[in-house]
Design an enzyme around this catalytic site. Structure first.
Site, PDB file in Angstrom:
ATOM      1  N   SER A 145       0.859  -1.188   0.000  1.00  0.00           N
ATOM      2  CA  SER A 145       0.000   0.000   0.000  1.00  0.00           C
ATOM      3  C   SER A 145       0.884   1.223   0.000  1.00  0.00           C
ATOM      4  O   SER A 145       2.003   1.198   0.528  1.00  0.00           O
ATOM      5  CB  SER A 145      -0.880   0.021   1.252  1.00  0.00           C
ATOM      6  OG  SER A 145      -1.436   1.313   1.449  1.00  0.00           O
ATOM      7  N   TYR A 161      -1.350  -1.671  10.290  1.00  0.00           N
ATOM      8  CA  TYR A 161      -1.544  -1.854   8.841  1.00  0.00           C
ATOM      9  C   TYR A 161      -0.343  -1.315   8.067  1.00  0.00           C
ATOM     10  O   TYR A 161       0.182  -1.981   7.166  1.00  0.00           O
ATOM     11  CB  TYR A 161      -2.834  -1.140   8.403  1.00  0.00           C
ATOM     12  CG  TYR A 161      -3.146  -1.263   6.930  1.00  0.00           C
ATOM     13  CD1 TYR A 161      -3.768  -2.408   6.422  1.00  0.00           C
ATOM     14  CD2 TYR A 161      -2.830  -0.239   6.036  1.00  0.00           C
ATOM     15  CE1 TYR A 161      -4.061  -2.528   5.068  1.00  0.00           C
ATOM     16  CE2 TYR A 161      -3.121  -0.350   4.681  1.00  0.00           C
ATOM     17  CZ  TYR A 161      -3.733  -1.495   4.204  1.00  0.00           C
ATOM     18  OH  TYR A 161      -4.010  -1.613   2.863  1.00  0.00           O
TER      19      TYR A 161
END
Length: 258
Positions: A145, A161
């Site tokens: 990401s 995350y």
């Protein structure tokens, strides 16, 4: 369109919805056989229906050790080959307690790492072992990401995350180095923020519009990544490994207005 993936058989972990399902459709359009894995049985049925007779769907939890191996074996059984793994499965750990460090729970940390990193290690391990067992090369594509290397503290402070997605990059480069001599390629995609974000607010929507200014300023769409995922699975990428490719609408090079 030219069949970039003719005679390729590819397993997509997290392939029944979102980015993975979009890629599965693109792979099939480009001549590939695919096995898609998802947690939800209904999504598996819908995926198989949509993808047609060169695809199989398998229900499974990506954090379970046997899931990827079973999918790869199904791929070999059904299509006679296994040429590529695309690991998309992962997601937010907010509901488990991921968040800014001062609020992060241990369960949130463990569950988020499990969901995004352990699952990926397991699928990559299954793919590497299979390629080596068959004495052939192959392609692995992993999902990170943009938050792994370009944080946005006000709206996206989920620290477990970010850690997991950052670790995907280190892990992928490390295994790319170890298996390049066996002609096994490992690359990484880092998308910007994709539509369907949980807990989005008017403020975060506005921020995304300014932070991802390409194409009028918007959230990413699953099919924004289709072209590059086809490339990395194809023989056009045969001399490319250990690379990180970002598709973020300009996120990384834009200030974004709070």
């Amino acid at each position: 369109m030219e069949n970039w993936l003719a005679n390729k058989s590819i397993v997509i972990i997290g392939g029944t919805t979102g980015l993975g399902f979009s890629a599965a459709k693109a792979f099939v359009r480009n001549g590939a056989n695919v096995v898609v894995v998802g947690r939800n049985p209904e999504n598996c049925l819908v995926a198989e229906l949509h993808l047609g007779n060169t695809a199989r769907a398998k229900q499974g939890d990506a954090t379970h050790p046997q899931t990827a191996l079973d999918a790869i074996q199904l791929c070999i059984r059904e299509f006679g080959s296994f040429d590529g793994l695309y690991h998309v499965a992962g997601g937010s750990g907010e509901k488990f307690g991921d968040g800014p460090l001062h609020e992060l729970s241990l369960e949130g940390w463990n569950k988020t790492l499990d969901l995004n990193l352990t699952s990926l290690m397991l699928s990559n391990q299954a793919a590497i072992r299979t390629f080596m067992g068959m004495n052939k090369g192959g392609s692995i594509l992993n999902m990170s990401s943009v938050l792994a290397h370009a944080p946005a503290a006000q709206h996206f402070a989920n620290h477990a995350y970010a850690t997991a997605k950052s670790a995907v990059i280190g892990f992928s480069k490390s295994i790319a180095a170890s298996y390049a001599s066996k002609n096994i390629r490992v690359n990484v995609l880092t998308p910007g923020i994709i539509e369907g974000l949980e807990n989005s607010t008017e403020a975060s929507d506005k921020f995304i519009k300014s932070k991802q200014p390409l194409d009028g300023g918007r959230y990413g769409l699953p099919n924004d990544l289709d072209g590059i995922s086809v490339y990395f699975m194809s023989d056009y990428a045969r001399f490319t490994t250990g690379q990180i490719f970002t598709v973020d609408g300009g996120w990384e090079i834009t200030d974004g207005q709070y």
